[in-house]
Design a protein around this motif. Structure first.
Motif, PDB file in Angstrom:
ATOM      1  N   ALA A  37       0.786  -1.098   0.026  1.00 21.61           N
ATOM      2  CA  ALA A  37      -0.012   0.053   0.133  1.00 21.61           C
ATOM      3  C   ALA A  37       0.969   1.063   0.096  1.00 21.61           C
ATOM      4  CB  ALA A  37      -0.808  -0.019   1.104  1.00 21.61           C
ATOM      5  N   GLY A  38       2.263   0.920  -0.204  1.00 29.05           N
ATOM      6  CA  GLY A  38       3.070   2.125  -0.065  1.00 29.05           C
ATOM      7  C   GLY A  38       3.620   2.658   1.349  1.00 29.05           C
ATOM      8  N   VAL A  39       3.053   1.859   2.464  1.00 21.94           N
ATOM      9  CA  VAL A  39       3.394   2.514   3.776  1.00 21.94           C
ATOM     10  C   VAL A  39       4.772   2.102   3.996  1.00 21.94           C
ATOM     11  CG1 VAL A  39       2.770   2.191   6.267  1.00 21.94           C
ATOM     12  CG2 VAL A  39       1.073   2.078   4.763  1.00 21.94           C
ATOM     13  N   LYS A  40       5.519   3.002   4.817  1.00 27.57           N
ATOM     14  CA  LYS A  40       6.894   2.580   5.039  1.00 27.57           C
ATOM     15  C   LYS A  40       6.834   1.738   6.342  1.00 27.57           C
ATOM     16  CE  LYS A  40       8.949   6.947   3.748  1.00 27.57           C
ATOM     17  NZ  LYS A  40       9.606   8.259   4.071  1.00 27.57           N
ATOM     18  N   VAL A  41       7.493   0.388   6.464  1.00 26.18           N
ATOM     19  CA  VAL A  41       7.367  -0.469   7.533  1.00 26.18           C
ATOM     20  C   VAL A  41       8.629  -0.872   7.961  1.00 26.18           C
ATOM     21  CG1 VAL A  41       4.866  -0.911   6.999  1.00 26.18           C
ATOM     22  CG2 VAL A  41       6.922  -2.573   6.075  1.00 26.18           C
ATOM     23  N   LYS A  42       8.701  -1.223   9.117  1.00 21.13           N
ATOM     24  CA  LYS A  42       9.769  -1.913   9.961  1.00 21.13           C
ATOM     25  C   LYS A  42       9.254  -2.957  10.786  1.00 21.13           C
ATOM     26  CE  LYS A  42      13.168   1.824   9.274  1.00 21.13           C
ATOM     27  NZ  LYS A  42      14.130   2.464   9.787  1.00 21.13           N
ATOM     28  N   CYS A  43       9.765  -4.058  10.838  1.00 18.39           N
ATOM     29  CA  CYS A  43       9.157  -5.197  11.705  1.00 18.39           C
ATOM     30  C   CYS A  43      10.108  -5.262  13.106  1.00 18.39           C
ATOM     31  CB  CYS A  43       9.070  -6.394  11.222  1.00 18.39           C
ATOM     32  SG  CYS A  43       7.789  -6.212   9.489  1.00 18.39           S
ATOM     33  N   PHE A  44       9.509  -5.769  14.170  1.00 20.38           N
ATOM     34  CA  PHE A  44      10.110  -6.061  15.514  1.00 20.38           C
ATOM     35  C   PHE A  44       9.437  -7.188  16.026  1.00 20.38           C
ATOM     36  CE2 PHE A  44      10.378  -1.623  14.106  1.00 20.38           C
ATOM     37  CZ  PHE A  44      11.626  -1.208  14.433  1.00 20.38           C
ATOM     38  N   THR A  45      10.459  -7.997  16.679  1.00 17.50           N
ATOM     39  CA  THR A  45       9.899  -8.995  17.526  1.00 17.50           C
ATOM     40  C   THR A  45      10.544  -8.977  18.855  1.00 17.50           C
ATOM     41  OG1 THR A  45       9.307 -11.651  17.334  1.00 17.50           O
ATOM     42  CG2 THR A  45      11.292 -10.924  16.654  1.00 17.50           C
TER      43      THR A  45
END
Length: 235
Positions: A37-45
């Protein structure tokens, strides 16, 4: 692909979404959907000493096909401190059910939020259902720690809910983008486990019945009394 007004605003405002992930079906679906969708994302666990997780670093490999960066946040010290605090204030239900899961949620939300801020994130996204108490835990902790930090709940976004009403649609979505996901059969395990270094809890419809013995559960962090050694051991 239908447009979400919430996601459109995130893109327009140049927000960076930090997604709390486990590497499971929901995590992959949300991360990929937001990125497309064009969103800037970063993932964390969070690494909170989960005894049922063979290698926490597997999460990075599981999320990689979605085209996202995943950060493992070591919170074992924090969850251990939380355990001692729980003991000090006797944090348990009905005199015997220690709140290991609840402590884990607070440590996870606080630890991931602080790490997200270091990586320039402005919004925390969690995968909690819109019908449970985890959504309240994540959002209230974030609101208390940093009232200016936004929270996005994918499963309360009407567009994503309509697009992914169940596992079948999520699997089809991932398959369409050449991302595989194997759902482990629950046929031999009729319950779910929520674990961290403090302990673990199990839930299932079977366990709600007093006719079902607790022994259907694998203790993981110990053994049932009948399987314990006859002699004590000093360590």
């Amino acid at each position: 692909m239908p447009e979400s007004e919430i996601l459109k605003k995130f893109v327009a405002d140049n927000e960076v979404i930090g997604i709390c992930v486990s590497g499971g079906l929901d995590s992959k679906t949300v991360a990929l959907r937001l990125r497309l969708a064009g969103v800037k994302v970063k993932c964390f666990t969070a690494d909170i000493g989960q005894p049922d997780e063979e290698d926490i670093n597997d999460v990075i490999e599981k999320m990689e096909p979605c085209g996202v960066e995943t950060v493992i946040v070591d919170l074992k010290k924090e969850i251990a401190e939380g355990a001692f605090e729980a003991i000090a204030c006797q944090a348990m239900w009905d005199g015997g059910y220690w709140q290991s899961t609840g402590i884990g949620r607070y440590v996870t939300a606080r630890g991931l939020l602080l790490e997200m801020k270091k990586h320039g994130c402005t919004v925390l996204s969690h995968g909690a259902t819109g019908r449970g108490n985890d959504q309240v835990r994540f959002e209230r902790y974030v609101n208390v720690i940093d009232p200016s930090f936004k929270v996005y709940a994918p499963w309360r976004d009407p567009v994503l809910l309509g697009e992914f009403p169940g596992r079948t649609q999520m699997l089809e979505f991932l398959k369409k983008h050449d991302i595989g996901h194997q759902i482990v059969s629950q046929a031999t395990k009729r319950y779910s486990t929520d674990a961290n270094i403090c302990g673990l809890s199990n839930e299932a419809e079977d366990l709600e019945s007093i006719e079902t013995p607790m022994t259907i559960v694998n203790p993981v962090m110990g053994v049932w009394p009948m399987a314990a050694p006859d002699k004590h051991e000093e360590v």
